[in-house]
Design a protein around this motif. Structure first.
Motif, PDB file in Angstrom:
ATOM      1  N   ARG A 144       0.824  -1.212   0.000  1.00 15.26           N
ATOM      2  CA  ARG A 144       0.000   0.000   0.000  1.00 15.26           C
ATOM      3  C   ARG A 144       0.860   1.264   0.000  1.00 15.26           C
ATOM      4  N   SER A 165      -6.644  -7.779  -4.973  1.00 16.04           N
ATOM      5  CA  SER A 165      -7.980  -7.175  -4.852  1.00 16.04           C
ATOM      6  C   SER A 165      -7.982  -5.852  -4.093  1.00 16.04           C
ATOM      7  N   ASP A 166      -6.839  -5.442  -3.526  1.00 16.76           N
ATOM      8  CA  ASP A 166      -6.763  -4.213  -2.725  1.00 16.76           C
ATOM      9  C   ASP A 166      -6.741  -2.991  -3.646  1.00 16.76           C
ATOM     10  N   LYS A 167      -7.783  -2.213  -3.620  1.00 12.39           N
ATOM     11  CA  LYS A 167      -7.874  -1.049  -4.500  1.00 12.39           C
ATOM     12  C   LYS A 167      -6.939   0.080  -4.061  1.00 12.39           C
ATOM     13  N   ALA A 169      -1.519  -3.802  -7.477  1.00 13.41           N
ATOM     14  CA  ALA A 169      -2.553  -4.767  -7.856  1.00 13.41           C
ATOM     15  C   ALA A 169      -2.157  -5.540  -9.111  1.00 13.41           C
TER      16      ALA A 169
END
Length: 855
Positions: A597, A624-626, A631
């Motif tokens: 992130r 799947s982490d926006k 990603a």
């Protein structure tokens, strides 16, 4: 009645025989009815029965039993119609006897009884009808009728006896077949288990022989070590063949399809075959340059198909050569990759050709056999080709040679040709190749065909000469950019050819024992002469370095390595630094998600088995982490799971690549080149590079300077005393002594905490975490060369996966004891290094090696 018997091939054929007999019987009955003027309306019904029966048979309506019942009803109704006429009364027994024998084929007694009942009903009808019309039977007629009745009883009894005997024989056959199948399966399992057990020491022989070969300078000892290495490789290949054959024979083959480049496959095969090939036998590999660059299939099976075909040709060819041709045929689904292998060997007659696909068969088997091997090559090739959806054919003549054709369907991933030439219009090739020196005319034909295919496939011009005078005239009249010269032709005019090497690229095609003079500018292309290395030569410009001598560089590539084992992180940092990769490490899935992130990475390496959140779940969360910029970042599984289906499993889960631990550099490089864009990949000449130390600066700083041990011999002796294979451990550290010692320190310093975790999870019957902890021990033990400890950990890991009920206190204590003994020996062997490391850690207040700056 045994249901398997009903479905046997013998009884299945009875359906068609009965239907054909019914059709013939009806045709004869219709003809007789028309001659004798019987009821015509019945003939229409009979014709409908015949047509209906064939429609039901062709369309497969109803079950097999139901169809046979229906045919029998039609047959008996037709028989009844035939028998109710006065002229047929005394013929009933003959006709029904034939039908009883026909139905004996079905193996079902009920149809015999049905035939007898139909006969008795029809005969009773005839007798009552005759009596009603006032007919009187004399004693002779009565005796004939009684004889017919007795005959039908006897024939029915005989048919039942035949069925019983037949059933008994077939049941015994089924039992024997089942016993043979079970024995074959047990034999295959035994061969597979034995092969697995033998493979471990054989791999050690191969590895240690290779290490000793690199260190030894004495030529006589090097020669002996090469012989040991070659023998080890041959045994390893035979073990692999046995495992492959057992999988084929037991129908347990699975295809692990992946994208591949045919040029890479050929490079691996040629590298492997070169040391084995007799220098007096020519190997010519002719590859069509327009074969798609990237295709998809089970590349492992494809390699073995090519290896076995080429090795078979070389093994049975004592004079001449082997010609390998690869080309493609476009299809709707992609292409058919066509492989043709021809040789000038001893060949085979028709009887031998009938047996070549049988396991362990060899045409010259017996005490007088002239070739080695297990006789499994073509059996394995046939099994692999069939598994991949292809086909093969073999043609052979004694004393002429053998020609094998294989065609395998391939999906096309990248349609561009597998080889291409840049600036082809500027190229002008010369070839000083005299094919007439080969006494075998087919070898001359092979070479001539390959050169023509190279010229046509690449679209370049080539001038071939056969003597030095013609070469001089060619040089004076044409400006050559590249010149290819055979070994014998070079020796005929070495000074002149060396002179030409100062103004063009000159390449010598030679055997491995050929030596150039010092300071020669000529390059050597070791046989076999084929277009893949030719393309590499043609793409070089004069004065440019050969790409095969360059080192892969990935300068500036940012990599995240996720692993709960700090030792694995140390190794990863050290290996990746050698490529110029900037590495960040985390030791859990949660930390990986957080790191993704906050920062972008070019590639992520993910361990599989981690406590809390495993690698698969971590990978899916990152995908799947926006909120993460990673990603779409390629994620490569980095795991010690080495089972044959592991790669397929991880790719199916969504990983972009797979690298097994301990890390093998060739496998790592292939994975990186596959997932990274070309703009990030470069090559450098090792001579121009600064020496790269594989241990990261942070690791060295954490331990302080790792001093060179003056008593390395004593240290090795102590480590080997507890089963640590020092050479194997160094191999995983790229033979860097300091790197290896740092891993040993890391292993020993973390042992107390890891032992507590293992003991606690076992005491609490927490076998899920127990599995994770012993899995980590398995990996780190193997990395330092503690093979026995690694095997013991793997055994307990497998039991923990199955629930842990088979793990006894004795097994667990044995593992703990061996772990403690190994750690104690390491600390004793390292001595002052361990103490200085401990003092450094106490003084700085650091917890261990992971406390360095990850940047």
């Amino acid at each position: 009645m045994n249901r398997n018997l009903n479905k046997s091939e013998v009884f299945e054929s009875s359906h068609l025989v009965i239907l054909m007999s019914f059709t013939l019987f009806c045709a004869m009955l219709i003809a007789e009815s028309l001659l004798l003027g019987w009821e015509k309306w019945a003939l229409i019904l009979i014709a409908v029965e015949v047509v209906s029966a064939w429609v039901i048979h062709i369309q497969g309506v109803f079950s097999d039993d139901m169809r046979l019942n229906l045919y029998t009803v039609f047959m008996m109704l037709t028989f009844f119609f035939y028998g109710i006429h006065e002229t047929s009364t005394l013929d009933l027994a003959t006709v029904i006897s034939a039908l009883i024998m026909l139905y004996t084929m079905t193996g079902l007694k009920k149809y015999i009884l049905f035939c007898q009942i139909t006969y008795f009903i029809t005969l009773s009808y005839d007798l009552m009808s005759a009596a009603g019309n006032g007919a009187v039977y004399d004693s002779l007629e009565i005796s004939r009728i009684m004889l017919h009745i007795a005959m039908i009883f006897m024939i029915g009894w005989f048919a039942r006896v035949v069925i019983d005997r037949w059933t008994s024989v077939l049941n015994r056959s089924h039992e024997e077949i089942k016993e043979l199948s079970d024995a074959t399966e047990r034999l295959n399992d035994f061969l597979a288990n034995v092969s697995h057990e033998i493979r471990t020491p054989v791999n050690a022989i191969i590895g240690l022989s290779g290490v000793c070969l690199e260190k030894e300078d004495r030529e006589d000892i090097r020669s002996d070590m090469k012989a040991v290495l070659e023998a080890g490789r041959k045994v390893a290949d035979q073990i692999s063949d046995i495992l492959d054959y057992s999988e084929i024979d037991s129908n347990r083959l699975t295809n692990n399809c992946e994208d591949y480049m045919i040029t890479s496959v050929l490079n691996d095969i040629v590298t492997r075959i070169r040391p084995e090939k007799d220098p007096d036998i020519e190997l010519i590999i002719d590859v069509e340059p327009s074969i798609p660059a990237v295709m998809n299939t089970d590349v492992g099976k494809l390699k073995k198909i090519l290896m076995h075909l080429i090795q078979n040709g070389l093994k049975y060819t004592k004079d001449g050569g082997v010609y390998v041709r690869l080309y493609h045929l476009p299809q709707e689904y992609g292409i058919n990759l066509c492989i043709e292998v021809s040789d000038t060997g001893m060949g085979m007659d028709e009887e031998e050709l009938e047996h070549i696909f049988e396991g362990f068969y060899q045409g010259d088997s017996g005490r007088t056999r002239s070739s080695s091997g297990l006789g499994l090559g073509l059996s394995i090739v046939e099994g692999f080709v069939a598994s991949l959806g292809g086909f093969m054919s073999v043609e052979s003549k004694p004393d002429v040679g053998t020609h094998v054709r294989v065609s395998i369907p391939q999906k096309v991933v990248e349609e561009g040709g597998c080889m291409s030439i840049s600036n082809r219009d500027r190229l002008c090739l010369g070839a000083f190749l005299r094919f007439e020196k080969y006494p075998n005319p087919r070898v001359r034909e092979y070479y001539d065909t390959m050169v023509r295919n190279i010229v046509c496939g690449f679209g370049v011009q080539m001038h071939r000469v056969e003597n030095s005078d013609s070469l001089k005239k060619l040089d004076e009249s044409v400006k050559l950019t590249h010149l290819f010269v055979a070994e014998e032709e070079y020796n005929s005019a070495p000074d002149y050819i060396e002179k030409l090497a100062h103004k063009m690229i000159v390449t010598i095609v030679s055997n491995s024992d050929f030596k150039l003079p010092r300071n020669s500018k000529v390059t050597v292309l070791e046989k076999p002469f084929y277009c893949v290395p030719v393309a590499a030569v043609l793409n070089r410009q004069f004065g440019e370095a050969d790409e095969n001598d360059l080192k892969l560089r990935l300068n500036g590539v940012r990599a995240l390595v996720v692993d709960d084992e700090s030792m694995n992180l140390v190794v990863a940092r050290g290996v990746f630094k050698g490529y110029g990769i900037v590495t960040e490490t985390v030791n859990s899935g949660y930390e990986a998600i957080e790191a993704c992130r906050n920062e972008h990475f070019d590639v992520i390496f993910m361990d599989h088995m981690m406590p809390g959140m495993d690698g698969v779940e971590t990978m899916k969360r990152i995908r799947s982490d926006k909120g993460t910029p990673n990603a779409g970042t390629p994620i490569i599984a980095l795991t010690a799971n080495a089972i044959s289906t592991a790669r397929e499993m991880f790719m199916a889960e969504g990983f972009d690549g797979f690298v097994s631990k301990p890390i093998e550099l060739i496998e790592l490089e292939r994975a990186l080149k596959k997932v990274l864009p070309e703009s990030m990949i470069s090559y450098e000449n090792p001579a121009d590079m600064d020496k790269v130390i594989p241990v990261s600066d942070d690791v060295t700083d954490s331990y302080g300077s790792v001093a060179q041990d003056d008593n390395i011999g004593d240290m090795e002796h102590q480590l080997r005393s507890v089963g640590i294979d020092v050479d194997n451990g160094r191999h995983y550290c790229n033979d860097d002594e300091e790197f290896y010692k740092s891993l040993l320190m890391q292993f020993a310093s973390e042992a107390t905490e890891k032992l507590q975790r293992i003991e606690r999870s076992f005491a609490e019957n927490d076998f899920k975490n127990y599995e994770i902890y012993v899995h980590a021990l398995k990996s780190t033990s193997k990395m330092i060369g503690a093979i026995q400890l690694s095997k013991m950990a793997k055994s307990l890991e497998d039991m923990a996966v199955a629930g842990g009920t088979d793990i006894s206190d004795r097994m667990h204590k044995d593992l703990v004891l061996l772990y403690e003994t190994t750690v104690k020996t390491i600390k004793t062997a390292l001595g002052d290094d361990m103490q200085s490391d401990a003092m450094g850690a106490d003084g700085d207040g650091d917890d261990g090696i992971l406390e360095f700056d990850p940047s």
